[in-house]
Motif scaffolding. Structure first.
Motif, PDB file in Angstrom:
ATOM      1  N   VAL A 124       6.860  -1.236   8.310  1.00  0.00           N
ATOM      2  CA  VAL A 124       8.058  -0.604   8.875  1.00  0.00           C
ATOM      3  C   VAL A 124       9.280  -1.486   8.686  1.00  0.00           C
ATOM      4  N   GLY A 125       9.093  -2.802   8.940  1.00  0.00           N
ATOM      5  CA  GLY A 125      10.218  -3.716   8.786  1.00  0.00           C
ATOM      6  C   GLY A 125      10.747  -3.744   7.370  1.00  0.00           C
ATOM      7  N   GLU A 126       9.824  -3.787   6.389  1.00  0.00           N
ATOM      8  CA  GLU A 126      10.264  -3.829   5.000  1.00  0.00           C
ATOM      9  C   GLU A 126      10.951  -2.535   4.592  1.00  0.00           C
ATOM     10  N   LEU A 127      10.414  -1.415   5.037  1.00  0.00           N
ATOM     11  CA  LEU A 127      11.046  -0.135   4.705  1.00  0.00           C
ATOM     12  C   LEU A 127      12.387   0.023   5.421  1.00  0.00           C
ATOM     13  N   ALA A 128      12.455  -0.467   6.682  1.00  0.00           N
ATOM     14  CA  ALA A 128      13.702  -0.336   7.437  1.00  0.00           C
ATOM     15  C   ALA A 128      14.829  -1.126   6.797  1.00  0.00           C
ATOM     16  N   SER A 129      14.476  -2.222   6.120  1.00  0.00           N
ATOM     17  CA  SER A 129      15.519  -3.032   5.496  1.00  0.00           C
ATOM     18  C   SER A 129      16.253  -2.253   4.413  1.00  0.00           C
ATOM     19  N   TYR A 130      15.598  -1.204   3.857  1.00  0.00           N
ATOM     20  CA  TYR A 130      16.255  -0.369   2.869  1.00  0.00           C
ATOM     21  C   TYR A 130      17.168   0.655   3.526  1.00  0.00           C
ATOM     22  N   ALA A 131      17.010   0.837   4.831  1.00  0.00           N
ATOM     23  CA  ALA A 131      17.760   1.891   5.530  1.00  0.00           C
ATOM     24  C   ALA A 131      18.823   1.322   6.442  1.00  0.00           C
ATOM     25  N   GLY A 132      19.287   0.117   6.150  1.00  0.00           N
ATOM     26  CA  GLY A 132      20.445  -0.394   6.887  1.00  0.00           C
ATOM     27  C   GLY A 132      20.136  -1.384   7.977  1.00  0.00           C
ATOM     28  N   GLY A 133      19.015  -2.085   7.908  1.00  0.00           N
ATOM     29  CA  GLY A 133      18.798  -3.132   8.908  1.00  0.00           C
ATOM     30  C   GLY A 133      17.373  -3.184   9.412  1.00  0.00           C
ATOM     31  N   LEU A 134      16.974  -4.364   9.876  1.00  0.00           N
ATOM     32  CA  LEU A 134      15.633  -4.549  10.412  1.00  0.00           C
ATOM     33  C   LEU A 134      15.472  -3.869  11.757  1.00  0.00           C
ATOM     34  N   LYS A 135      14.279  -3.364  12.015  1.00  0.00           N
ATOM     35  CA  LYS A 135      13.967  -2.749  13.297  1.00  0.00           C
ATOM     36  C   LYS A 135      12.568  -3.198  13.712  1.00  0.00           C
ATOM     37  N   LEU A 143      -4.180  -6.852  14.222  1.00  0.00           N
ATOM     38  CA  LEU A 143      -3.990  -6.938  12.771  1.00  0.00           C
ATOM     39  C   LEU A 143      -3.421  -5.633  12.211  1.00  0.00           C
ATOM     40  N   VAL A 144      -3.988  -4.512  12.660  1.00  0.00           N
ATOM     41  CA  VAL A 144      -3.523  -3.207  12.164  1.00  0.00           C
ATOM     42  C   VAL A 144      -2.066  -2.970  12.564  1.00  0.00           C
ATOM     43  N   LEU A 145      -1.759  -3.200  13.837  1.00  0.00           N
ATOM     44  CA  LEU A 145      -0.401  -2.961  14.307  1.00  0.00           C
ATOM     45  C   LEU A 145       0.578  -3.952  13.689  1.00  0.00           C
ATOM     46  N   GLY A 146       0.119  -5.197  13.495  1.00  0.00           N
ATOM     47  CA  GLY A 146       0.978  -6.172  12.842  1.00  0.00           C
ATOM     48  C   GLY A 146       1.307  -5.766  11.417  1.00  0.00           C
ATOM     49  N   GLN A 147       0.301  -5.291  10.683  1.00  0.00           N
ATOM     50  CA  GLN A 147       0.535  -4.852   9.307  1.00  0.00           C
ATOM     51  C   GLN A 147       1.442  -3.636   9.272  1.00  0.00           C
ATOM     52  N   LEU A 148       1.297  -2.755  10.258  1.00  0.00           N
ATOM     53  CA  LEU A 148       2.184  -1.598  10.342  1.00  0.00           C
ATOM     54  C   LEU A 148       3.627  -2.047  10.551  1.00  0.00           C
ATOM     55  N   GLU A 149       3.821  -3.052  11.415  1.00  0.00           N
ATOM     56  CA  GLU A 149       5.171  -3.542  11.652  1.00  0.00           C
ATOM     57  C   GLU A 149       5.753  -4.196  10.404  1.00  0.00           C
ATOM     58  N   VAL A 150       4.909  -4.890   9.632  1.00  0.00           N
ATOM     59  CA  VAL A 150       5.386  -5.449   8.367  1.00  0.00           C
ATOM     60  C   VAL A 150       5.891  -4.334   7.464  1.00  0.00           C
ATOM     61  N   ALA A 166       4.961 -16.638   6.260  1.00  0.00           N
ATOM     62  CA  ALA A 166       5.181 -15.705   5.152  1.00  0.00           C
ATOM     63  C   ALA A 166       4.596 -14.325   5.415  1.00  0.00           C
ATOM     64  N   LYS A 167       3.588 -14.249   6.314  1.00  0.00           N
ATOM     65  CA  LYS A 167       2.930 -12.971   6.569  1.00  0.00           C
ATOM     66  C   LYS A 167       3.428 -12.280   7.842  1.00  0.00           C
ATOM     67  N   LEU A 168       4.399 -12.876   8.526  1.00  0.00           N
ATOM     68  CA  LEU A 168       4.955 -12.232   9.704  1.00  0.00           C
ATOM     69  C   LEU A 168       5.773 -11.007   9.306  1.00  0.00           C
ATOM     70  N   PRO A 169       5.853  -9.986  10.186  1.00  0.00           N
ATOM     71  CA  PRO A 169       6.794  -8.904   9.939  1.00  0.00           C
ATOM     72  C   PRO A 169       8.200  -9.468   9.749  1.00  0.00           C
ATOM     73  N   ALA A 170       9.015  -8.810   8.970  1.00  0.00           N
ATOM     74  CA  ALA A 170      10.324  -9.352   8.614  1.00  0.00           C
ATOM     75  C   ALA A 170      11.176  -9.675   9.843  1.00  0.00           C
ATOM     76  N   HIS A 171      11.118  -8.795  10.862  1.00  0.00           N
ATOM     77  CA  HIS A 171      11.949  -9.043  12.043  1.00  0.00           C
ATOM     78  C   HIS A 171      11.427 -10.227  12.849  1.00  0.00           C
ATOM     79  N   ALA A 172      10.093 -10.404  12.909  1.00  0.00           N
ATOM     80  CA  ALA A 172       9.526 -11.556  13.612  1.00  0.00           C
ATOM     81  C   ALA A 172       9.829 -12.843  12.846  1.00  0.00           C
ATOM     82  N   ARG A 173       9.719 -12.784  11.532  1.00  0.00           N
ATOM     83  CA  ARG A 173      10.009 -13.969  10.716  1.00  0.00           C
ATOM     84  C   ARG A 173      11.467 -14.394  10.891  1.00  0.00           C
ATOM     85  N   LYS A 174      12.351 -13.435  10.989  1.00  0.00           N
ATOM     86  CA  LYS A 174      13.765 -13.753  11.164  1.00  0.00           C
ATOM     87  C   LYS A 174      14.007 -14.493  12.482  1.00  0.00           C
ATOM     88  N   LEU A 175      13.347 -14.064  13.561  1.00  0.00           N
ATOM     89  CA  LEU A 175      13.499 -14.735  14.853  1.00  0.00           C
ATOM     90  C   LEU A 175      12.917 -16.147  14.808  1.00  0.00           C
TER      91      LEU A 175
END
Length: 296
Positions: free
Chosen positions: A81-92, A72-79, A278-287
């Motif tokens: 990071v993914g949301e912040l990365a989208s502001y920096a030029g792409g999902l990671k 849960l902790v690592l998943g929330q961290l990835e959410v 809806a609660k998946l990290p952005a990159h996981a939701r995209k896949l």
């Protein structure tokens, strides 16, 4: 007590792989350091987290709880990071995806190659598991998504349609059973079998269904893929059970026949199992959305 993210990633990797050695490898850590970290976690908590045996490790009840919360902790961290990365030029990020034998060998390779090429900053941690294990991993949060057969109990999870997978009996041409239109799996158990490697999801599933008849297939050899099974069947080594898509591909170059299996489990609707899209990290939701769009 204080656990850092490295501790949590290491412990989760160890539980997922059933081995401190493999957990250390996945975490890019030497074994001695990994063992010391896990021992330090146990000392800090005052309870054992892993049961250690000759075949590997398994989590204690406390270890199960820690793995759940670590996911849960690592998943929330990835959410985040993914949301912040989208502001920096792409999902990671990295997507933890589990799948059964047919999905990994027949459906995912053609789908994941182009997707990975289109998303160079997203990696996929793909592993094969039986459907019931996949459902448990998704429910516990140790996997982002899984591809499972519809017979698996996914109550409480979301299940998106993916593919229909049919298992068939593959035979050398001229085999006595090749004259049949349909056969029950139980009727084949006196025949020599060419099987998949130990630990593969389909082989475990076949063994479970044979055990319900208090019997087991007579395996002459175990191989790593449907194609290899079909090649040995064509050579007369025995019979096998493979995905119909694999049979149709292999029959173009191999002297093999197929017979439908009458068992209800032989035709399966594969689905994409997730906790909450809806609660998946952005990159996981995209896949997951991409795979769901490719259903047929």
């Amino acid at each position: 007590m204080r656990f850092d993210l490295t501790d949590l990633r290491l412990f989760l990797a160890t539980v997922e792989t059933g081995s401190i050695t493999r957990g250390a490898e996945r975490s890019a850590m030497v074994l001695a350091s990994a063992s010391a970290r896990i021992k330090g976690m146990e000392d800090a908590l005052g309870v054992p987290l892993l049961l250690r045996g000759r075949g590997g490790v398994s989590p204690t009840p406390a270890g199960h709880s820690l793995a759940h919360h670590a996911a849960l902790v690592l998943g929330q961290l990835e959410v985040m990071v993914g949301e912040l990365a989208s502001y920096a030029g792409g999902l990671k990020g990295q997507v933890r995806l589990l799948a059964n034998t047919a999905a990994i060998s027949e459906f995912l390779p053609d789908l994941l190659g182009p997707w990975l090429a289109e998303h160079p900053n997203i990696d996929i941690d793909l592993a094969e598991r039986p459907s019931h294990s996949i459902v448990r991993a998704v429910a516990e949060g140790t996997a982002d998504a899984g591809i499972v057969a519809d017979w698996a109990n996914s109550e409480g999870l979301q299940l998106l349609p993916f593919r229909v997978d049919r298992l068939v009996l593959v035979l050398p041409r001229g085999h006595r059973l090749a004259q049949r239109r349909v056969v029950a799996f139980e009727e084949t158990l006196d025949e020599p079998f060419v099987g998949l490697a130990e630990g593969t999801a389909l082989q475990a599933h076949l063994a479970l269904n044979a055990a319900s008849s208090h019997r087991k297939p007579r395996l002459r050899i175990r191989l790593g893929s449907f194609d290899a099974v079909c090649r040995l069947v064509a050579g007369g080594a025995g019979i096998g059970v493979v995905s119909d898509t694999a049979f149709r591909r292999c029959r173009r170059s191999m002297a093999i026949s197929r017979v439908a299996l009458s068992d209800s489990w032989a035709e399966r609707q594969l689905g994409i199992c997730i906790r909450d899209l809806a609660k998946l990290p952005a990159h996981a939701r995209k896949l997951v959305e991409y795979l769901a769009d490719q259903r047929s």
